[in-house]
Design a protein around this motif. Structure first.
Motif, PDB file in Angstrom:
ATOM      1  N   ASN A   7       3.185  -0.999   2.858  1.00  0.00           N
ATOM      2  CA  ASN A   7       3.728  -0.257   4.080  1.00  0.00           C
ATOM      3  C   ASN A   7       4.512   0.838   3.567  1.00  0.00           C
ATOM      4  OD1 ASN A   7       2.732  -2.421   5.708  1.00  0.00           O
ATOM      5  ND2 ASN A   7       4.544  -3.624   5.789  1.00  0.00           N
ATOM      6  N   TYR A   8       5.179   0.882   2.477  1.00  0.00           N
ATOM      7  CA  TYR A   8       5.884   2.077   2.056  1.00  0.00           C
ATOM      8  C   TYR A   8       5.141   3.285   1.994  1.00  0.00           C
ATOM      9  CZ  TYR A   8       8.029   5.655  -0.662  1.00  0.00           C
ATOM     10  OH  TYR A   8       8.477   6.690  -1.113  1.00  0.00           O
ATOM     11  N   ASN A   9       3.790   3.029   1.432  1.00  0.00           N
ATOM     12  CA  ASN A   9       2.666   4.227   0.988  1.00  0.00           C
ATOM     13  C   ASN A   9       2.205   4.486   2.610  1.00  0.00           C
ATOM     14  OD1 ASN A   9       1.331   5.682  -0.496  1.00  0.00           O
ATOM     15  ND2 ASN A   9      -0.683   4.357  -0.510  1.00  0.00           N
ATOM     16  N   ILE A  10       1.971   3.601   3.231  1.00  0.00           N
ATOM     17  CA  ILE A  10       1.237   3.850   4.739  1.00  0.00           C
ATOM     18  C   ILE A  10       2.324   4.823   5.564  1.00  0.00           C
ATOM     19  CG2 ILE A  10       0.179   2.919   6.717  1.00  0.00           C
ATOM     20  CD1 ILE A  10      -1.368   2.280   4.411  1.00  0.00           C
TER      21      ILE A  10
ATOM     22  N   SER B  84      -3.561   1.851  12.851  1.00  0.00           N
ATOM     23  CA  SER B  84      -4.286   1.164  11.821  1.00  0.00           C
ATOM     24  C   SER B  84      -3.852   1.714  10.325  1.00  0.00           C
ATOM     25  CB  SER B  84      -5.714   1.249  12.181  1.00  0.00           C
ATOM     26  OG  SER B  84      -6.639   0.857  11.043  1.00  0.00           O
ATOM     27  N   ALA B  85      -3.949   0.714   9.493  1.00  0.00           N
ATOM     28  CA  ALA B  85      -3.630   0.891   8.333  1.00  0.00           C
ATOM     29  C   ALA B  85      -4.868   1.298   7.358  1.00  0.00           C
ATOM     30  CB  ALA B  85      -3.038  -0.307   7.590  1.00  0.00           C
ATOM     31  N   GLY B  86      -6.101   1.487   7.972  1.00  0.00           N
ATOM     32  CA  GLY B  86      -7.442   1.633   7.372  1.00  0.00           C
ATOM     33  C   GLY B  86      -7.937   0.823   6.373  1.00  0.00           C
TER      34      GLY B  86
ATOM     35  N   LYS C 123      -5.122  -1.722  -5.769  1.00  0.00           N
ATOM     36  CA  LYS C 123      -5.109  -1.741  -4.199  1.00  0.00           C
ATOM     37  C   LYS C 123      -4.136  -2.263  -3.567  1.00  0.00           C
ATOM     38  CE  LYS C 123     -10.124  -3.309  -4.399  1.00  0.00           C
ATOM     39  NZ  LYS C 123     -11.144  -4.492  -4.154  1.00  0.00           N
ATOM     40  N   GLU C 124      -3.181  -3.006  -4.338  1.00  0.00           N
ATOM     41  CA  GLU C 124      -2.068  -3.478  -3.612  1.00  0.00           C
ATOM     42  C   GLU C 124      -1.090  -2.476  -3.543  1.00  0.00           C
ATOM     43  OE1 GLU C 124       1.636  -5.963  -5.596  1.00  0.00           O
ATOM     44  OE2 GLU C 124      -0.130  -6.774  -5.854  1.00  0.00           O
ATOM     45  N   ASN C 125      -1.126  -1.445  -4.240  1.00  0.00           N
ATOM     46  CA  ASN C 125      -0.118  -0.106  -4.275  1.00  0.00           C
ATOM     47  C   ASN C 125      -0.505   0.784  -3.142  1.00  0.00           C
ATOM     48  OD1 ASN C 125       1.640  -1.007  -6.354  1.00  0.00           O
ATOM     49  ND2 ASN C 125       0.616   0.188  -7.802  1.00  0.00           N
ATOM     50  N   ALA C 126      -1.887   0.907  -3.036  1.00  0.00           N
ATOM     51  CA  ALA C 126      -2.472   1.787  -1.933  1.00  0.00           C
ATOM     52  C   ALA C 126      -2.314   1.398  -0.445  1.00  0.00           C
ATOM     53  CB  ALA C 126      -3.992   1.936  -2.044  1.00  0.00           C
TER      54      ALA C 126
ATOM     55  N   ARG D  27      -7.158   4.493  -2.570  1.00  0.00           N
ATOM     56  CA  ARG D  27      -6.459   5.159  -1.549  1.00  0.00           C
ATOM     57  C   ARG D  27      -6.768   4.545  -0.302  1.00  0.00           C
ATOM     58  NH1 ARG D  27     -11.136   7.626  -2.612  1.00  0.00           N
ATOM     59  NH2 ARG D  27     -12.337   8.457  -0.762  1.00  0.00           N
ATOM     60  N   GLN D  28      -6.233   4.732   0.985  1.00  0.00           N
ATOM     61  CA  GLN D  28      -6.401   4.311   2.267  1.00  0.00           C
ATOM     62  C   GLN D  28      -7.395   5.307   2.914  1.00  0.00           C
ATOM     63  OE1 GLN D  28      -5.453   1.056   1.526  1.00  0.00           O
ATOM     64  NE2 GLN D  28      -5.169   0.807   3.607  1.00  0.00           N
ATOM     65  N   GLU D  29      -8.390   4.733   3.603  1.00  0.00           N
ATOM     66  CA  GLU D  29      -9.154   5.794   4.678  1.00  0.00           C
ATOM     67  C   GLU D  29      -9.125   5.440   5.919  1.00  0.00           C
ATOM     68  OE1 GLU D  29     -13.454   6.029   3.418  1.00  0.00           O
ATOM     69  OE2 GLU D  29     -13.288   7.397   1.918  1.00  0.00           O
ATOM     70  N   ASP D  30      -9.070   6.398   6.726  1.00  0.00           N
ATOM     71  CA  ASP D  30      -9.208   6.172   8.190  1.00  0.00           C
ATOM     72  C   ASP D  30      -7.908   5.284   8.644  1.00  0.00           C
ATOM     73  OD1 ASP D  30     -11.645   7.288   8.228  1.00  0.00           O
ATOM     74  OD2 ASP D  30     -12.723   5.336   8.158  1.00  0.00           O
TER      75      ASP D  30
END
Length: 119
Positions: A53-56, A78-80, A47-50, A96-99
């Motif tokens: 900010n770098y990932n987003i 929005s980071a979703g 959850k932390e990695n998903a 993963r991040q949705e939306d």
């Protein structure tokens, strides 16, 4: 003294010319999902990695580039939401991040000197 006169005349000419028109942009809001990594991790770490900010930022750049040539990220609105899928092990998952909502921009065609005499 001659150089000072030439430089002064050049600066005066620069200040008296018409100002350059501002560049116009086209904006587009995009909602998309990031991809989960290939490997499983402990759920808290996943959850932390998903949601980093770098990932987003990395996926936001890809979202805008997928719109075509010249599209760039203006802002991440929005980071979703973080969504996790469990792996075979009960403690490990892929997240993963949705939306994710991103505003992309592109220079409006014809506004930056592409058509002489227009504008």
């Amino acid at each position: 003294m001659m150089k000072m006169t030439v430089i002064g005349t050049l600066f005066a000419a620069l200040f008296l010319t018409n100002p350059v028109q501002a560049t116009e942009y086209i904006y587009r809001d995009i909602m998309a999902n990031t991809l989960a990594p290939e490997h499983c991790q402990i759920e808290t770490k996943a959850k932390e990695n998903a949601s980093k900010n770098y990932n987003i930022d990395r996926f936001s750049k890809k979202f805008c580039q997928s719109q075509g040539y010249g599209w760039h990220v203006e802002e991440v609105k929005s980071a979703g939401n973080t969504v996790c899928d469990s792996c075979g092990n009960s403690q490990e998952s892929k997240c993963r991040q949705e939306d994710v909502v991103v505003t992309c921009k592109r220079i409006k065609p014809g506004t930056v000197g592409m058509l002489p005499g227009k504008g």
